[in-house]
Design an enzyme around this catalytic site. Structure first.
Site, PDB file in Angstrom:
ATOM      1  CB  CYS A 156     -16.929  83.628  -9.797  1.00  0.00           C
ATOM      2  SG  CYS A 156     -17.892  84.465  -8.855  1.00  0.00           S
ATOM      3  N   GLY A 169      -8.692  71.977  -1.492  1.00  0.00           N
ATOM      4  CA  GLY A 169      -7.792  72.825  -1.866  1.00  0.00           C
ATOM      5  C   GLY A 169      -8.084  74.618  -0.968  1.00  0.00           C
ATOM      6  CB  THR A 170     -11.476  75.454   0.209  1.00  0.00           C
ATOM      7  OG1 THR A 170     -11.688  76.027  -1.114  1.00  0.00           O
ATOM      8  CG2 THR A 170     -11.495  76.980   1.101  1.00  0.00           C
TER       9      THR A 170
HETATM   10  N1  PLP Z   1      -7.867  77.405  -6.065  1.00  0.00           N
HETATM   11  C1  PLP Z   1      -7.979  77.309  -7.327  1.00  0.00           C
HETATM   12  C2  PLP Z   1      -7.276  78.353  -7.798  1.00  0.00           C
HETATM   13  C3  PLP Z   1      -8.783  76.320  -7.662  1.00  0.00           C
HETATM   14  O1  PLP Z   1      -9.440  76.183  -8.500  1.00  0.00           O
HETATM   15  C4  PLP Z   1      -9.757  75.654  -6.426  1.00  0.00           C
HETATM   16  C5  PLP Z   1     -11.165  75.208  -6.822  1.00  0.00           C
HETATM   17  O2  PLP Z   1     -11.849  75.479  -8.245  1.00  0.00           O
HETATM   18  C6  PLP Z   1      -9.342  76.039  -5.420  1.00  0.00           C
HETATM   19  C7  PLP Z   1      -8.209  76.731  -4.900  1.00  0.00           C
HETATM   20  C8  PLP Z   1     -10.753  75.170  -4.014  1.00  0.00           C
HETATM   21  O3  PLP Z   1      -9.955  73.923  -4.334  1.00  0.00           O
HETATM   22  P1  PLP Z   1     -11.011  72.543  -3.401  1.00  0.00           P
HETATM   23  O4  PLP Z   1     -12.436  72.287  -4.342  1.00  0.00           O
HETATM   24  O5  PLP Z   1     -10.688  71.769  -3.235  1.00  0.00           O
HETATM   25  O6  PLP Z   1     -11.379  73.863  -2.168  1.00  0.00           O
END
Ligand code: PLP
Length: 387
Positions: free
Chosen positions: A325, A71-72
């Site tokens: 957080c 996600g990041t």
């Molecule tokens: N965006 C949201 C809304 C999330 O909750 C998270 C993870 O907690 C991320 C992005 C980041 O995802 P990742 O852990 O796959 O990098």
């Protein structure tokens, strides 16, 4: 000791069917999808099948799916990639104050190199007003990024309404659907988005793999340069087992969506009721109805979230505090401050998120023990009522 995991928003355990399909790609069919020999082509086919599964889950075309490390990376790619591709048109980006740090930080980074970013406020439930989006758009706006559902308080944002505005104004819309995929409808055409991020470990897939959906024709530059993978949009040898796992997890998420959502929302509602009915001075955060089916986020006044977390952990219940957080800092949560919670009250927040393996008995166990824990802490607390 029995473990009761109530932190599914942080991460989920892999579905057994997901780990099963991944196995052979670690050491048996270990090829590089770019290699032309058979073992390479075997891996390539597996990656392409996963791409089709994810595309199908999102109502997209396979060529619109780019595999990332999670996600990041997907959020960074969407924001920096569009910003750099579109800077000749303008330097203005719009987002909200309650986005995940994976969206806020790339925006702060771009601000340092001259981009203009508007961080929209939200109401007391954490909702962005589509009218505010409309008013913030200028002829220099190149991208709007508003999350589909908030990771702390679970509020669902009006993406479909926002996307109509973006279409009218011809501005790209990105949504972070990391928390909503598998629980809400994330069909990209219904949502009307141009870019959308998801991450496998939030829906019973492996960690370290995600996708960015990029609507055909969207102008975007790569974030990671190197090889020619992913149509030159994202270099680096594919994480084949991870991608296969993501494909399977996405397929299951869609197949089992209705059943999962029914299970989650029943347990969530029971949990919310147990807490609000049995513990004085508690409050539910986020929207009462427009919220993720698995999210219960509460303020428990006159206690520290961390103390509750540790006491619960000691009896096998694993939850998250809403105050510290994800960066691990003890700063009050930017989301809670944005919905108007006072800095003192943010420290007494807890996030409990249910999932596939949560049972009715798990919720009863929390209902039995949490009121007692809160009572004890309130008696000892220096910030306690009456101290
Ligand atoms: N965006 C949201 C809304 C999330 O909750 C998270 C993870 O907690 C991320 C992005 C980041 O995802 P990742 O852990 O796959 O990098």
């Amino acid at each position: 000791m029995k473990k009761i995991y109530l932190d599914y928003a942080a991460t989920t355990p892999m579905h057994p069917a997901v780990s099963k399909v991944m196995q052979r790609y670690f050491s048996e069919d270990f090829g590089n999808p770019l290699s032309l020999h058979s073992i390479g082509q075997e891996a390539r086919n597996a990656v392409e099948q996963a791409r089709s599964e994810v595309a199908n889950a999102l109502g997209a075309n396979p060529e619109e799916i780019i595999f990332t490390s999670g996600g990041t990376e997907s959020d960074n790619f969407a924001i920096k990639g569009v910003a750099h591709a579109m800077k000749n048109k303008g330097y203005h980006i719009i987002t909200s104050k309650i986005e995940h740090h994976a969206v806020l930080e790339p925006c702060h980074f771009l601000q340092k190199s001259g981009f203009n970013v508007t961080f929209l406020p939200v109401d007391k439930y954490g909702m962005v007003d589509p009218d505010d989006v409309k008013k913030a758009i200028t002829d220099k706006t190149i991208l709007i990024s508003i999350m589909h559902a908030n990771n702390e308080i679970g509020t669902i944002e009006p993406i479909e309404e926002i996307s109509k505005i973006c279409r009218d104004k011809e501005v790209y819309l990105h949504t972070d659907a990391v928390q909503s995929f598998g629980s809400l409808d994330t069909n990209v055409n219904k949502l009307g988005v141009d870019l959308l991020s998801i991450s496998a470990h939030k829906f019973y897939g492996p960690k370290g793999v995600g996708i960015l959906y990029i609507r055909k024709g969207t102008r975007i530059l790569p974030l990671i340069h190197g090889g020619a993978q992913e149509w030159n949009k994202r270099a680096s040898t594919h994480n084949v087992p991870g991608i296969v796992g993501l494909g399977k997890a996405a397929q299951l998420a869609i197949k089992e969506k209705d059943e999962r959502v029914k299970h989650y929302s029943h347990l969530r509602d029971k949990l919310i009721k147990l807490i609000l009915d049995n513990i004085a001075d508690t409050k539910l955060n986020g929207h009462p109805e427009k919220r993720l089916p698995n999210n219960c986020h509460i303020i428990v006044k006159y206690v520290e979230g961390e103390s509750m977390l540790l006491k619960l952990d000691a009896i096998g219940i694993e939850v998250a505090t809403g105050s510290a957080c994800s960066s691990g800092s003890l700063e009050p949560s930017h989301v809670l401050l944005s919905i108007g919670i006072s800095p003192e009250d943010t420290h007494g927040s807890l996030r409990l998120t249910v999932g596939r393996l949560t049972t009715e008995q798990d919720i009863d166990y929390v209902g039995e023990h949490l009121p007692e824990i809160v009572d004890d802490l309130r008696r000892m607390s220096p910030i306690g009522k009456g101290n």
